[in-house]
Scaffold this active site. Structure first.
Site, PDB file in Angstrom:
ATOM      1  CE  LYS A   1     -10.621   4.027   7.625  1.00 15.31           C
ATOM      2  NZ  LYS A   1     -10.992   2.260   7.050  1.00 15.31           N
TER       3      LYS A   1
ATOM      4  NE  ARG B   1      -2.161  -3.124  -3.850  1.00 15.35           N
ATOM      5  CZ  ARG B   1      -2.404  -3.215  -2.828  1.00 15.35           C
ATOM      6  NH1 ARG B   1      -2.243  -1.971  -2.335  1.00 15.35           N
ATOM      7  NH2 ARG B   1      -3.005  -4.805  -2.301  1.00 15.35           N
TER       8      ARG B   1
ATOM      9  N   GLY C   1       1.190  -1.415   0.124  1.00 13.24           N
ATOM     10  CA  GLY C   1      -0.036   0.107  -0.199  1.00 13.24           C
ATOM     11  C   GLY C   1       0.872   1.253  -0.263  1.00 13.24           C
TER      12      GLY C   1
ATOM     13  CB  THR D   1      -0.745  -3.311  10.374  1.00 15.66           C
ATOM     14  OG1 THR D   1      -1.848  -3.860   9.805  1.00 15.66           O
ATOM     15  CG2 THR D   1       0.524  -3.018   9.397  1.00 15.66           C
ATOM     16  CG  LEU D   2       3.065   2.201  11.762  1.00 16.29           C
ATOM     17  CD1 LEU D   2       3.678   1.986  10.772  1.00 16.29           C
ATOM     18  CD2 LEU D   2       2.368   3.415  12.361  1.00 16.29           C
TER      19      LEU D   2
ATOM     20  CG  ASP E   1      -8.445   1.232  10.207  1.00 16.90           C
ATOM     21  OD1 ASP E   1      -9.386   1.728  11.093  1.00 16.90           O
ATOM     22  OD2 ASP E   1      -9.294   0.208  10.049  1.00 16.90           O
ATOM     23  CB  THR E   2      -7.210  -0.944  14.344  1.00 11.56           C
ATOM     24  OG1 THR E   2      -6.024  -2.038  13.792  1.00 11.56           O
ATOM     25  CG2 THR E   2      -8.283  -1.120  13.639  1.00 11.56           C
ATOM     26  N   GLY E   3      -4.052   0.399  14.112  1.00 10.40           N
ATOM     27  CA  GLY E   3      -2.634   0.640  14.568  1.00 10.40           C
ATOM     28  C   GLY E   3      -1.999  -0.566  14.803  1.00 10.40           C
TER      29      GLY E   3
ATOM     30  CG  ASP F   1      -1.047   1.491   3.332  1.00  5.09           C
ATOM     31  OD1 ASP F   1      -0.993   1.611   4.258  1.00  5.09           O
ATOM     32  OD2 ASP F   1      -2.156   0.730   2.357  1.00  5.09           O
TER      33      ASP F   1
HETATM   34  P1  5GP Z   1      -4.689  -1.713  11.286  1.00  4.24           P
HETATM   35  O1  5GP Z   1      -4.123  -2.626  11.536  1.00  4.24           O
HETATM   36  O2  5GP Z   1      -4.463  -0.280  11.243  1.00  4.24           O
HETATM   37  O3  5GP Z   1      -5.898  -1.585  10.928  1.00  4.24           O
HETATM   38  O4  5GP Z   1      -5.050  -1.599   9.191  1.00  4.24           O
HETATM   39  C1  5GP Z   1      -3.446  -1.896   8.566  1.00  4.24           C
HETATM   40  C2  5GP Z   1      -4.138  -1.845   7.442  1.00  4.24           C
HETATM   41  O5  5GP Z   1      -5.646  -2.255   6.845  1.00  4.24           O
HETATM   42  C3  5GP Z   1      -3.393  -0.810   6.226  1.00  4.24           C
HETATM   43  O6  5GP Z   1      -2.561  -1.015   5.947  1.00  4.24           O
HETATM   44  C4  5GP Z   1      -4.212  -1.400   4.841  1.00  4.24           C
HETATM   45  O7  5GP Z   1      -4.187  -2.504   4.747  1.00  4.24           O
HETATM   46  C5  5GP Z   1      -5.465  -2.287   5.630  1.00  4.24           C
HETATM   47  N1  5GP Z   1      -6.982  -0.854   5.642  1.00  4.24           N
HETATM   48  C6  5GP Z   1      -7.791   0.046   6.730  1.00  4.24           C
HETATM   49  N2  5GP Z   1      -8.165   0.756   6.658  1.00  4.24           N
HETATM   50  C7  5GP Z   1      -8.427   1.395   5.168  1.00  4.24           C
HETATM   51  C8  5GP Z   1      -8.836   2.158   3.854  1.00  4.24           C
HETATM   52  O8  5GP Z   1      -9.837   2.552   4.088  1.00  4.24           O
HETATM   53  N3  5GP Z   1      -8.689   1.422   2.797  1.00  4.24           N
HETATM   54  C9  5GP Z   1      -7.635   0.416   2.355  1.00  4.24           C
HETATM   55  N4  5GP Z   1      -7.496   0.236   0.762  1.00  4.24           N
HETATM   56  N5  5GP Z   1      -7.637  -0.709   3.230  1.00  4.24           N
HETATM   57  C10 5GP Z   1      -7.677   0.307   4.604  1.00  4.24           C
HETATM   58 MG    MG Z   2      -1.663  -2.549   4.332  1.00  4.06          MG
END
Ligand code: 5GP
Ligand code: MG
Length: 179
Positions: free
Chosen positions: A124, A158, A38, A100-101, A96-98, A93
């Site tokens: 987000k 993408r 991403g 992944t990072l 969202d919840t955090g 990219d």
């Molecule tokens: P987290 O682990 O922070 O919840 O989510 C991160 C991953 O979820 C991002 O790297 C992405 O791949 C996916 N993701 C979360 N929200 C979105 C969104 O609104 N659109 C897309 N395309 N991917 C998202």
């Molecule tokens: Mg991703």
């Protein structure tokens, strides 16, 4: 599909984020880690605006549906350069919840870098589950599913040069083309 961040706005936001990074890090050599897939477009645009000596590496973070509440995250780290003793900037990219990072960051920490910074294109609002302060954020966005500028829905979109909100009927269309 509804445009959320136009091409011109993206450019301004990334220019501003890169100015912050240049200002904060100065001429400190930096190893930039691109979280695939991403952040590939963001990284390409961002590093061309960074002025310090810079190395580029990548890792891949992907989640698949497990039998638990949350998806299972797997990291493929075979493209990572040696980061021991290095100042590292992890670029993703979206926050969202955090989770992944946070996982990527924890993995990098085990490799004994000098410092770890984090940067994301989008954060987000109202979704955070992890207490992680991202160092550099280009845009805060509402709780909507977005695509474009590297972000996908089922591997599509993408290549859009802007960020758009995917609407309910478009999500169904891709999921079931016969509907
Ligand atoms: P987290 O682990 O922070 O919840 O989510 C991160 C991953 O979820 C991002 O790297 C992405 O791949 C996916 N993701 C979360 N929200 C979105 C969104 O609104 N659109 C897309 N395309 N991917 C998202
Ligand atoms: Mg991703």
């Amino acid at each position: 599909m509804k445009t959320l961040i136009s091409q011109a706005e993206l450019e301004a936001g990334i220019t501003s984020m890169s100015a912050d990074i240049n200002k904060q890090l100065g001429s400190t050599p930096l190893t930039v880690i691109c979280v695939l897939t991403g952040s590939i477009i963001l990284v390409a645009d961002l590093i061309r605006r960074l002025e310090m000596p810079l190395r580029l590496g990548a890792l891949s973070a992907s989640s698949y549906q497990g039998n638990t509440v949350r998806d299972i995250l797997t990291l493929d780290t075979h493209l990572l350069p040696n980061v021991k003793g290095q100042h590292v900037l992890i670029v993703d990219d979206i926050f969202d919840t955090g989770h992944t990072l946070n996982e990527v960051s924890k993995h990098i920490q085990t490799l004994h870098p000098a410092t770890v910074y984090t940067a994301v294109l989008l954060r987000k609002n109202g979704r955070r589950e992890i207490e992680l302060d991202v160092d550099f954020v280009a845009f805060e966005i509402p709780d909507e599913f977005v695509v474009g500028y590297g972000l996908d829905y089922q591997d599509l979109y993408r290549n859009l040069p802007y960020v758009a909100i995917l609407e309910e009927h478009e999500i169904k269309q891709v999921a079931d083309p016969s509907a």
